[in-house]
Design an enzyme around this catalytic site. Sequence first.
Site, PDB file in Angstrom:
ATOM      1  CG  ASN A 208     -35.300 -49.277  -4.502  1.00 21.38           C
ATOM      2  OD1 ASN A 208     -34.130 -49.581  -5.219  1.00 21.38           O
ATOM      3  ND2 ASN A 208     -35.101 -49.507  -3.136  1.00 21.38           N
ATOM      4  CG  LEU A 307     -26.164 -42.769   6.326  1.00 18.75           C
ATOM      5  CD1 LEU A 307     -24.569 -43.105   6.225  1.00 18.75           C
ATOM      6  CD2 LEU A 307     -26.551 -42.117   5.112  1.00 18.75           C
TER       7      LEU A 307
HETATM    8  N1  CTP Z   1     -30.182 -45.306   4.141  1.00 16.80           N
HETATM    9  C1  CTP Z   1     -29.849 -46.313   4.946  1.00 16.80           C
HETATM   10  N2  CTP Z   1     -30.992 -47.144   5.668  1.00 16.80           N
HETATM   11  C2  CTP Z   1     -32.214 -46.841   5.386  1.00 16.80           C
HETATM   12  C3  CTP Z   1     -32.415 -45.912   4.422  1.00 16.80           C
HETATM   13  C4  CTP Z   1     -31.457 -45.067   3.628  1.00 16.80           C
HETATM   14  O1  CTP Z   1     -28.674 -46.769   5.309  1.00 16.80           O
HETATM   15  N3  CTP Z   1     -33.180 -47.387   5.969  1.00 16.80           N
HETATM   16  C5  CTP Z   1     -28.988 -44.749   3.405  1.00 16.80           C
HETATM   17  C6  CTP Z   1     -28.862 -44.876   2.082  1.00 16.80           C
HETATM   18  O2  CTP Z   1     -28.113 -46.226   1.841  1.00 16.80           O
HETATM   19  C7  CTP Z   1     -28.208 -43.537   1.671  1.00 16.80           C
HETATM   20  C8  CTP Z   1     -28.739 -42.700   2.523  1.00 16.80           C
HETATM   21  O3  CTP Z   1     -29.132 -43.377   3.595  1.00 16.80           O
HETATM   22  O4  CTP Z   1     -26.863 -43.631   1.756  1.00 16.80           O
HETATM   23  C9  CTP Z   1     -30.104 -41.928   2.160  1.00 16.80           C
HETATM   24  O5  CTP Z   1     -30.897 -42.663   1.439  1.00 16.80           O
HETATM   25  P1  CTP Z   1     -32.200 -42.102   0.828  1.00 16.80           P
HETATM   26  O6  CTP Z   1     -33.223 -43.032   0.370  1.00 16.80           O
HETATM   27  O7  CTP Z   1     -31.760 -40.954  -0.120  1.00 16.80           O
HETATM   28  O8  CTP Z   1     -32.846 -41.210   2.034  1.00 16.80           O
HETATM   29  P2  CTP Z   1     -34.183 -41.648   3.043  1.00 16.80           P
HETATM   30  O9  CTP Z   1     -33.245 -42.079   4.300  1.00 16.80           O
HETATM   31  O10 CTP Z   1     -34.880 -42.601   2.603  1.00 16.80           O
HETATM   32  O11 CTP Z   1     -34.458 -40.077   3.258  1.00 16.80           O
HETATM   33  P3  CTP Z   1     -35.876 -39.518   2.754  1.00 16.80           P
HETATM   34  O12 CTP Z   1     -36.905 -40.540   2.815  1.00 16.80           O
HETATM   35  O13 CTP Z   1     -36.068 -38.344   3.333  1.00 16.80           O
HETATM   36  O14 CTP Z   1     -35.458 -39.361   1.182  1.00 16.80           O
END
Ligand code: CTP
Length: 398
Positions: A208, A307
């Site tokens: 990404n 997280l």
């Molecule tokens: N995060 C994490 N592990 C994952 C995915 C996300 O620790 N497998 C953590 C990211 O570091 C961030 C938070 O979760 O602090 C949110 O990440 P984000 O990408 O915004 O959310 P997603 O969990 O991907 O949720 P969605 O797909 O619904 O947006």
Amino acid sequence: MLAGKRILLIVGGGIAAFKSLDLIRRLRERGATVTPVLTKASEEFVTPLSTSALAGQKVYRDLFDLTDEAEMGHIELSRAADLVVVAPATADLMAKMTAGLANDLASTLLMATDKRVLIAPAMNVRMWEHPATQRNLVTLQGDGIMTVGPDVGDMACGEHGPGRMSEPLAIVDAVEAALADGPLKGKHVLVTSGPTHEPIDPVRYIANRSSGAQGTAIARSLAALGADVTFITGPADVSPPSGVKVVKVQTAREMKDAVDTALPADAAVFAAAVADWRVENASGSKMKKDGSGKAPALEFAENPDILAGVSQLKKGRPKLVVGFAAETDDVDANATAKRKRKGCDWIVANDVSPETGIMGGSENAVSVISDEGTEVWPRLSKDQVAAKLAEKIAGALT
Ligand code: CTP
């Protein structure tokens, strides 16, 4: 300021050793006491007399110098300091440190010390870029060795590129950060940062646009407040900050393992843009077109939510868990729901729609959502967001 701080300065044998004399002056100007140690090779570049004159101290040179052992043994010498600085850190010294050799005074001190170590690498560009040095660097950073530099520029050998030792004032800044007596002194904070790369085959991966800039700035600000930072980073565009323990990973699962290993922590900040899915049927060899015109079907599996896992720990949960929410629509509503779902204490929400220029840019506009409600911060540089967040974390932990 470094008043009352004791620095053990190991000078390696490279042309940059002459800059270490200026480094001694700069450290002393700020109130530090500098005890110099010269390697045999460094004496080709600086003399014990000039080093000792500038330091106002005895210079240590030989492991088997019995007078030195009578005055102060090498174990004691390695521990009497608040910080050990290696400048210049030559390719040879870095290799010795990586291998754990202890065959002269400098390498023995580095093995025996129980203090933090900061190295300022300096060498020819080819030597710096050599896979062996780069491997050693990763190992040393994983061991918690802090680094400053090297800089890019013209080198004494006539080549150009990375390998110049950082300027003395930049090393002084790194020393100050490493010894910072801030409100987070004694607190262990882990920070995840950057993207993850999920392999499709040995040459292709899914990634990404995260540059790692925000997570890096947060780790730097936390270290500046005195925190003991473990910085777990995916393949980012920006270099990790100095003064922190760096763990480099590629995939979400490696990041999770690194987080588990780094715990316990007083606080954890999850700034990484972790890939939600990995390719379940990733190929061990390069995928080839088969001539049929049909694209291969990739199957995806969900990655562990790092997280959420840490937020929901029954035992050993950090006192403060901070997540990020990168959203393109309904930022506040989505972020508020995400905080609930994952169970973190705060969520830092930002709008990463392409028109904001935030993903990969130098600024950020965030809201911090907690039990106390939503704080909307103005658009700031990522460094300013980091400093403000680090202050807020310090407030919550102390
Ligand atoms: N995060 C994490 N592990 C994952 C995915 C996300 O620790 N497998 C953590 C990211 O570091 C961030 C938070 O979760 O602090 C949110 O990440 P984000 O990408 O915004 O959310 P997603 O969990 O991907 O949720 P969605 O797909 O619904 O947006």
